[in-house]
Design an enzyme around this catalytic site. Sequence first.
Site, PDB file in Angstrom:
ATOM      1  N   GLN A 100       0.836  -1.214   0.000  1.00  0.00           N
ATOM      2  CA  GLN A 100       0.000   0.000   0.000  1.00  0.00           C
ATOM      3  C   GLN A 100       0.864   1.255   0.000  1.00  0.00           C
ATOM      4  O   GLN A 100       1.632   1.522   0.929  1.00  0.00           O
ATOM      5  CB  GLN A 100      -0.958   0.044   1.192  1.00  0.00           C
ATOM      6  CG  GLN A 100      -1.993   1.162   0.970  1.00  0.00           C
ATOM      7  CD  GLN A 100      -2.945   1.414   2.120  1.00  0.00           C
ATOM      8  OE1 GLN A 100      -2.508   1.630   3.248  1.00  0.00           O
ATOM      9  NE2 GLN A 100      -4.238   1.404   1.837  1.00  0.00           N
ATOM     10  N   TYR A 181      -5.731  11.135   3.025  1.00  0.00           N
ATOM     11  CA  TYR A 181      -4.314  11.372   2.774  1.00  0.00           C
ATOM     12  C   TYR A 181      -4.144  12.084   1.425  1.00  0.00           C
ATOM     13  O   TYR A 181      -5.129  12.466   0.796  1.00  0.00           O
ATOM     14  CB  TYR A 181      -3.538  10.053   2.906  1.00  0.00           C
ATOM     15  CG  TYR A 181      -3.596   9.557   4.338  1.00  0.00           C
ATOM     16  CD1 TYR A 181      -2.960  10.281   5.352  1.00  0.00           C
ATOM     17  CD2 TYR A 181      -4.345   8.450   4.700  1.00  0.00           C
ATOM     18  CE1 TYR A 181      -3.047   9.887   6.683  1.00  0.00           C
ATOM     19  CE2 TYR A 181      -4.432   8.046   6.033  1.00  0.00           C
ATOM     20  CZ  TYR A 181      -3.782   8.767   7.018  1.00  0.00           C
ATOM     21  OH  TYR A 181      -3.865   8.397   8.339  1.00  0.00           O
TER      22      TYR A 181
END
Length: 375
Positions: A100, A181
């Site tokens: 990720q 994010y």
Amino acid sequence: MSTSPLFQPYDWNGVSLKNRMVLAPMTRGRAGKDRVPNVIMGDYYTQRTGGGLLITEASSVSPEGEGWVDSPSIYTADQVLGWKSITQRVHAAGSHIIFQMWHTGRASHSDFHNGDVPFSASAKKIDGDKVRTPNGKKDYETPRAMSKDDIARTIADYKQAAINAKEAGFDGLEVHAANGYLINQFLDGRSNQRDDQYGGSLENRYRLLDEILDAVMEIWPAERIGVRLSPNGVFNDMGCDDYRELFTFVAQQLDAKKVGYLHIMDGLGFGFHERGEPMTLADFRKLYTGLLIGNVGYDKESAEKRIADGDADMIAFGRPWITNPDLPTRFEHDYPLNSFDDASQWYGGGAEGYSNYETYRESSGKASLSAVSPD
Ligand SMILES: Cc1cc2nc3c(=O)[nH]c(=O)nc-3n(C[C@H](O)[C@H](O)[C@H](O)COP(=O)(O)O)c2cc1C
């Protein structure tokens, strides 16, 4: 052989996944200051290889992307080697593991960056809780709006991280575009107030994600790259009024790019922005034709139902898998679960509360095992 939809294999574009359970990406803050993946992290992932697909905790693509204490990264040679030892163990144990890719953007703090404030789409700070820094909890800061050079450099960082992830032996990439994010900060119409080609229209807000995908697709085939989205999420001050149009557009683009999977946080248990009806897996099923993974708040029954109904192909589990390393075995045999509400050991520390949880078989002992488990 189980008849449960969760325990049927899945052919992911030519890679056979042994069941439909995905280990959700979970930041655990065990990598230390140098952010090098270590042995207890390898233990943690290997213990969870009962799942068909594991997704790593979010890991920064660059020093600029850092924003979490002791999370792992992938931009130094030692970090790549650390990850390599983990992918090898996961493969030897018969599962697959996806990396990720993370950049925290404005969810970071200047304490992570030698005093420089973090950057984001716009100079708009997170309205909310405090950020945990190496020097304790602090207020969020107003970020610097990214220049064109910042954007170009960040895209190059993603590309280098994709190269490094290949070197480390991963089975694919997950571009983290969820949970507020950096990429999510560009998608969201409240955090992105730019008036250049990266802001305004849906197409412009999507552009950073598109360009990052183009860069990593120079290294990996599209079919090995997934994208994580949180269309309903409020975490890190997310949520805009046109979220439906936005995520509909994004899913259509990702379908056209033929990315390898869509990982949708459809459940509301990780925070809901309440700007309208939540978007569902059924919504995304109509927009995207590849592997669709659902997540947030699922248990065995609700996961089986989603897959049986055709709304998802796989389901990711997070919190229940922290305290139940053998979650697939427990689901398959209806063994009881350890409780998983206590967050005190989620972030930071060592093996305790991380890689020291026993399987059901270990905890019940051999005598009781023969009584409950004939296999
Ligand atoms: C300790 C912890 C760390 C997490 N870290 C990440 C992360 O690194 N990347 C990410 O995309 N989501 C992260 N999440 C969200 C989980 O992937 C998942 O979406 C969430 O736990 C809801 O799923 P669950 O109800 O099955 O736990 C984290 C959640 C928890 C509890």
